[in-house]
Design an enzyme around this catalytic site. Structure first.
Site, short mmCIF file in Angstrom:
data_model
loop_
_atom_site.label_atom_id
_atom_site.label_comp_id
_atom_site.label_asym_id
_atom_site.label_seq_id
_atom_site.Cartn_x
_atom_site.Cartn_y
_atom_site.Cartn_z
CD GLU A 49 -9.85 10.06 2.95
OE1 GLU A 49 -8.83 9.90 2.25
OE2 GLU A 49 -10.84 10.72 2.60
NE ARG A 273 -0.65 2.28 -2.30
CZ ARG A 273 -1.21 3.07 -1.39
NH1 ARG A 273 -0.50 3.93 -0.71
NH2 ARG A 273 -2.50 3.00 -1.18
CE LYS A 283 -8.57 3.81 2.02
NZ LYS A 283 -8.51 4.61 3.24
P1 ATP Z 1 -5.87 3.44 -0.72
O1 ATP Z 1 -5.08 4.05 -1.82
O2 ATP Z 1 -5.96 1.97 -0.74
O3 ATP Z 1 -7.19 4.09 -0.54
P2 ATP Z 1 -4.69 5.10 1.21
O4 ATP Z 1 -3.22 5.23 1.29
O5 ATP Z 1 -5.44 6.20 0.61
O6 ATP Z 1 -5.04 3.71 0.57
P3 ATP Z 1 -5.19 5.61 3.94
O7 ATP Z 1 -6.44 5.35 4.68
O8 ATP Z 1 -4.81 7.00 3.67
O9 ATP Z 1 -5.31 4.80 2.61
O10 ATP Z 1 -3.98 4.82 4.59
C1 ATP Z 1 -3.67 4.74 5.95
C2 ATP Z 1 -2.24 4.32 6.09
O11 ATP Z 1 -2.04 3.04 5.51
C3 ATP Z 1 -1.31 5.28 5.40
O12 ATP Z 1 -0.22 5.57 6.24
C4 ATP Z 1 -0.89 4.54 4.16
O13 ATP Z 1 0.39 4.93 3.77
C5 ATP Z 1 -0.95 3.08 4.61
N1 ATP Z 1 -1.20 2.20 3.47
C6 ATP Z 1 -2.25 2.25 2.62
N2 ATP Z 1 -2.13 1.34 1.65
C7 ATP Z 1 -0.97 0.68 1.88
C8 ATP Z 1 -0.27 -0.38 1.22
N3 ATP Z 1 -0.76 -0.95 0.12
N4 ATP Z 1 0.89 -0.79 1.74
C9 ATP Z 1 1.38 -0.23 2.85
N5 ATP Z 1 0.79 0.76 3.52
C10 ATP Z 1 -0.38 1.23 3.06
MG MG Z 2 -5.78 8.13 1.23
#
Ligand code: ATP
Ligand code: MG
Length: 573
Positions: A49, A273, A283
């Site tokens: 995102e 994760r 984020k």
């Molecule tokens: P955050 O909670 O840090 O904002 P998010 O999951 O909302 O992260 P996205 O932009 O939706 O962030 O993530 C893009 C991809 O990266 C998704 O497939 C997510 O599962 C993966 N991802 C995000 N954070 C991690 C992590 N800590 N470890 C492994 N994969 C991750």
């Molecule tokens: Mg997200």
């Protein structure tokens, strides 16, 4: 089972890392024996995102998704999951593309979930017509009340049995902007008594009168994550939709939408994760650090963002090594940041040139060395890579050594310089400290030493005298002053979010996470180009900053010390 459908080559690409297949790879290999995937290749996607910069956790997901495509000669798309207009921006889109490229990956196709808004709308209409979706007038609070809990079933919405015609009319008017935010939603009609809360008539669309970074003001209804994500995967023909464990409970919904629409049905698979000690990784929290100016920006060298790590001096190779070392887990765990630090140590140990830099200089005058003389010493650029050759180090009667390499009243077994004691200057001579000169306050300002001319490194007589300590130095006459930023961890606690009531992760910020010093460096790095990575001998690995360095005046960031000083401190207490 016969292998009639085994008509694509699933033997892993030879250049992929040699290690046992992880559980996702094992499942993928099994899936390609099934008729459904006949003739297809592995198709994955990385779906960020664009609401912030990518962090090291995303690097894990990038390496996994692009790595699978590479290993099985398939495809991996970059897809911006831009369904939440108020938090997204083009700045984030650009940074994400730069980070993925810097990690060395090229997407097969670039997509935006927002490009699918028209298709998603049509599919929503299709579900309404099939009696599988309805417009609901409950507000957020009422909806929560109707939803029930983990132990109590939910109640049907009073709007659940609207006619198809009424639903179609209301949904169209939602789209046209006739209603205020929060007054109507489109919901899937599934089961308010399901044990899985995600199946209790989940919201598909909400009204948001918000400007979108790509579609502008064209839409005022926006799809929810679950409604947009699987359908986007399906449109792109993704075979394996890999996400983190918190979406495991959403998988039945993912499957329900694909089944009800009767469209290509990707397989969602979850992995753990990644969390890292001594940092936060959401984020939202990283944004808070940026907005409250607790760091200099998303790419502050102390941030766990990919742009921060890059600026700090981490290499793409080191992040690949790290992601490979930690593997793909099925259970959430926290990785020790030392594993990340060791990855960059290992990579730079192999490739970084060694140079002399004195971070906390104290002057040494060699009283028996002719003041008008200079000579050059031969220094090895990288003992790990003889092919990198040698360079010349100027030597003269005035030198700088590290303040901590001298002690006036040392403990026994102190093998560096002390009054009356001898030490070897790396690549040069053995010197003896004869006199300690202090200022009026008693601070040591200069050491008067004598050198032993028979001990020049590499000469035949050098081996006749042995001393236990060898220290680094630079010649004062040719040394340059450079700014060096000594970084430490941004947070004090292993888990910065583990705080007593009333405190936040910000209370765990390390007040000493950066210290700036003026170091003396040898001529070879005095004008290093931005982004140059070197080992300052005995001090650690450093990288000239890509933003703050000026032509001819590098500013160095300490990437990492040579050893894990924290483990040492912890071990000695
Ligand atoms: P955050 O909670 O840090 O904002 P998010 O999951 O909302 O992260 P996205 O932009 O939706 O962030 O993530 C893009 C991809 O990266 C998704 O497939 C997510 O599962 C993966 N991802 C995000 N954070 C991690 C992590 N800590 N470890 C492994 N994969 C991750
Ligand atoms: Mg997200």
């Amino acid at each position: 089972m016969n292998n009639d459908n085994w008509n694509i080559d699933m033997t892993p690409d030879e250049s992929s890392p040699e290690r046992p297949a992880n559980f996702i790879e094992q499942e993928i290999e099994k899936d390609f024996h099934k008729p459904k995937l006949a003739g297809k290749s592995v198709a994955t996607r990385f779906p960020p995102e664009p609401n912030g910069y990518l962090h090291i956790g995303h690097a894990k997901s990038i390496c996994l998704n692009f790595g699978l495509a590479k290993k099985y000669r398939g495809t991996c798309n970059l897809r911006f999951d831009d369904t939440n207009p108020t938090k997204e921006s083009d700045e984030y889109v650009q940074s994400i593309m730069a980070d993925v490229k810097w990690l060395g990956f090229q997407w097969s196709n670039l997509h935006y979930a927002s490009d699918y808004f028209p298709q998603l709308y049509q599919w929503a209409v299709q579900l309404i017509k099939a009696g599988r979706a309805y417009v609901c007038d409950l507000n957020a609070d009422q909806m929560r009340e109707y939803r029930g809990t983990l132990t109590l079933p939910g109640k049907n919405s009073p709007f659940r049995d609207r006619t198809v015609a009424e639903n179609l009319d209301l949904f169209e008017r939602m789209k046209k902007g006739e209603f205020l935010e929060g007054t109507h939603t489109l919901r899937a009609k599934i089961d308010m008594a399901s044990a899985n809360l995600n199946l209790r008539d989940p919201v598909m669309y909400r009204i948001m009168h918000a400007h979108h970074h790509r579609t502008g003001d064209q839409w005022c209804i926006y799809p929810m994550y679950d409604w947009a994500h699987g359908q986007s995967d399906s449109i792109e023909g993704i075979t394996h939709s890999i996400c983190t464990l918190e979406f495991e409970n959403h998988r039945p919904l993912y499957d329900w939408y694909c089944q009800e629409l009767n469209i290509f049905h990707p397989r969602q698979m979850e992995f753990a994760r990644m969390n890292l000690t001594y940092t936060v990784m959401s984020k939202r929290k990283l944004l808070q650090l940026v907005e409250e100016k607790l760091v200099s920006g998303w790419d502050d060298p102390r941030m766990p963002t990919i742009s921060g790590l890059r600026r700090r001096g981490y290499t793409p190779e080191s992040l690949h090594m790290f992601c490979d070392n930690i593997g793909v887990a099925r259970f959430n765990s926290t990785i020790d940041v030392v594993i990340l630090e060791n990855a960059i140590r290992d990579h730079l140990n192999a490739v970084a040139p060694r140079v002399m830099a004195v971070l906390d200089p104290i002057k040494v005058v060699l009283t028996n060395y002719p003041a008008d003389n200079t000579e050059t010493m031969t220094a090895v650029n990288n003992p790990e890579r003889p092919e990198d050759g040698t360079r010349e180090l100027p030597f003269s009667n005035e030198l700088y050594i590290e303040r901590e390499d001298f002690m006036e009243t040392p403990p026994s077994k102190y093998f560096r310089l002390k009054p009356g004691g001898e030490v070897r200057l790396r690549y040069a001579y053995i010197i003896r400290c004869d006199e300690v000169i202090k200022d009026a306050q008693g601070n040591i300002v200069q050491l008067n030493c004598s050198y032993d001319p028979d001990t020049r490194s590499g000469s035949e007589s050098a081996s006749t005298k042995k001393v236990k300590g060898t220290i680094h130095w630079v010649s004062a006459k040719t040394a340059s002053d450079v700014q060096v930023r000594l970084y430490d961890r941004l947070f004090l606690g292993q888990d910065p979010e583990d705080v007593p009531a009333g405190k936040t992760f910000l209370d765990n910020l390390n007040p000493d996470s950066v210290k700036t010093v003026t170091a003396k460096v040898e001529p070879s790095v005095a004008a290093a180009a931005p982004g140059t990575r070197v080992q300052f001998e005995r001090n650690g690995y450093f990288c000239s900053d890509t933003k703050d360095s000026a032509p001819g005046a590098p500013v160095f960031n300490r990437i990492v010390t040579l050893r894990d000083t924290w483990a040492k401190i912890a071990g000695s207490t």
